[in-house]
Design a protein around this motif. Structure first.
Motif, mmCIF file in Angstrom:
data_model
loop_
_atom_site.group_PDB
_atom_site.id
_atom_site.type_symbol
_atom_site.label_atom_id
_atom_site.label_comp_id
_atom_site.label_asym_id
_atom_site.label_seq_id
_atom_site.Cartn_x
_atom_site.Cartn_y
_atom_site.Cartn_z
ATOM 1 N N TYR A 65 0.815 -1.211 0.000
ATOM 2 C CA TYR A 65 0.000 0.000 0.000
ATOM 3 C C TYR A 65 0.848 1.260 0.000
ATOM 4 O O TYR A 65 1.994 1.255 0.454
ATOM 5 N N PRO A 66 0.263 2.380 -0.469
ATOM 6 C CA PRO A 66 1.028 3.631 -0.584
ATOM 7 C C PRO A 66 1.280 4.318 0.768
ATOM 8 O O PRO A 66 0.528 4.119 1.725
ATOM 9 N N VAL A 67 2.321 5.117 0.784
ATOM 10 C CA VAL A 67 2.640 5.936 1.957
ATOM 11 C C VAL A 67 1.536 6.972 2.135
ATOM 12 O O VAL A 67 1.017 7.514 1.157
ATOM 13 N N ILE A 68 1.175 7.229 3.372
ATOM 14 C CA ILE A 68 0.257 8.315 3.697
ATOM 15 C C ILE A 68 1.110 9.410 4.337
ATOM 16 O O ILE A 68 1.843 9.152 5.290
ATOM 17 N N PHE A 69 1.051 10.610 3.771
ATOM 18 C CA PHE A 69 1.941 11.694 4.185
ATOM 19 C C PHE A 69 1.332 12.664 5.181
ATOM 20 O O PHE A 69 2.057 13.403 5.830
ATOM 21 N N GLU A 70 0.012 12.695 5.298
ATOM 22 C CA GLU A 70 -0.627 13.602 6.251
ATOM 23 C C GLU A 70 -1.920 12.985 6.753
ATOM 24 O O GLU A 70 -2.521 12.134 6.096
ATOM 25 N N SER A 71 -2.330 13.420 7.941
ATOM 26 C CA SER A 71 -3.551 12.872 8.523
ATOM 27 C C SER A 71 -4.762 13.290 7.704
ATOM 28 O O SER A 71 -4.721 14.258 6.949
ATOM 29 N N ARG A 72 -5.818 12.539 7.866
ATOM 30 C CA ARG A 72 -7.077 12.839 7.184
ATOM 31 C C ARG A 72 -8.125 13.142 8.261
ATOM 32 O O ARG A 72 -8.175 12.484 9.278
ATOM 33 N N GLY A 73 -8.965 14.105 8.001
ATOM 34 C CA GLY A 73 -10.051 14.392 8.933
ATOM 35 C C GLY A 73 -9.599 15.164 10.159
ATOM 36 O O GLY A 73 -8.521 15.770 10.182
ATOM 37 N N THR A 74 -10.400 15.103 11.180
ATOM 38 C CA THR A 74 -10.193 15.836 12.416
ATOM 39 C C THR A 74 -9.329 15.036 13.375
ATOM 40 O O THR A 74 -9.510 13.829 13.515
ATOM 41 N N LYS A 75 -8.394 15.718 14.034
ATOM 42 C CA LYS A 75 -7.532 15.051 15.024
ATOM 43 C C LYS A 75 -8.397 14.326 16.060
ATOM 44 O O LYS A 75 -9.367 14.868 16.549
#
Length: 104
Positions: free
Chosen positions: A79-89
């Motif tokens: 699977y690909p790298v995820i570079f930043e969070s998604r949605g609300t902390k």
């Protein structure tokens, strides 16, 4: 030593850990995240950011979670790298119900 994402992440996929990772070693599957053990620098930053407490040092894993070492290594290559969070902390992202990234 490397850190490992375990089954507590399945289906909830919090991504708060991604923002604190200095080397971008998280990979995003359809229903959870994985840590690439070759990229992880053992900084421990992600552990405190994981609301379901799904991240462990591989040397501290309970015996019933040893399989997650291999799963993270295998799935982080798929699977690909995820570079930043998604949605609300502190809130999980939606995980697609039709696909699972769990090995059969």
């Amino acid at each position: 030593m490397a850190y490992v994402v375990t089954d507590e992440c399945v289906g909830c996929k919090y991504t708060d850990c991604v923002d604190v990772c200095p080397v971008s070693c998280f990979h995003e599957g359809p229903d959870m995240l994985y840590i690439n053990p070759e990229e992880c620098i053992d900084c421990n930053a992600c552990v405190a950011e994981c609301p379901p407490e799904a991240i462990w040092a591989d040397v501290d894993l309970p015996e019933d979670k040893f399989q997650w070492i291999e799963i993270n290594g295998e799935m982080s290559n798929k699977y690909p790298v995820i570079f930043e969070s998604r949605g609300t902390k502190g809130e999980p992202t939606e995980a697609p119900a039709e696909t699972s990234s769990q090995p059969s």
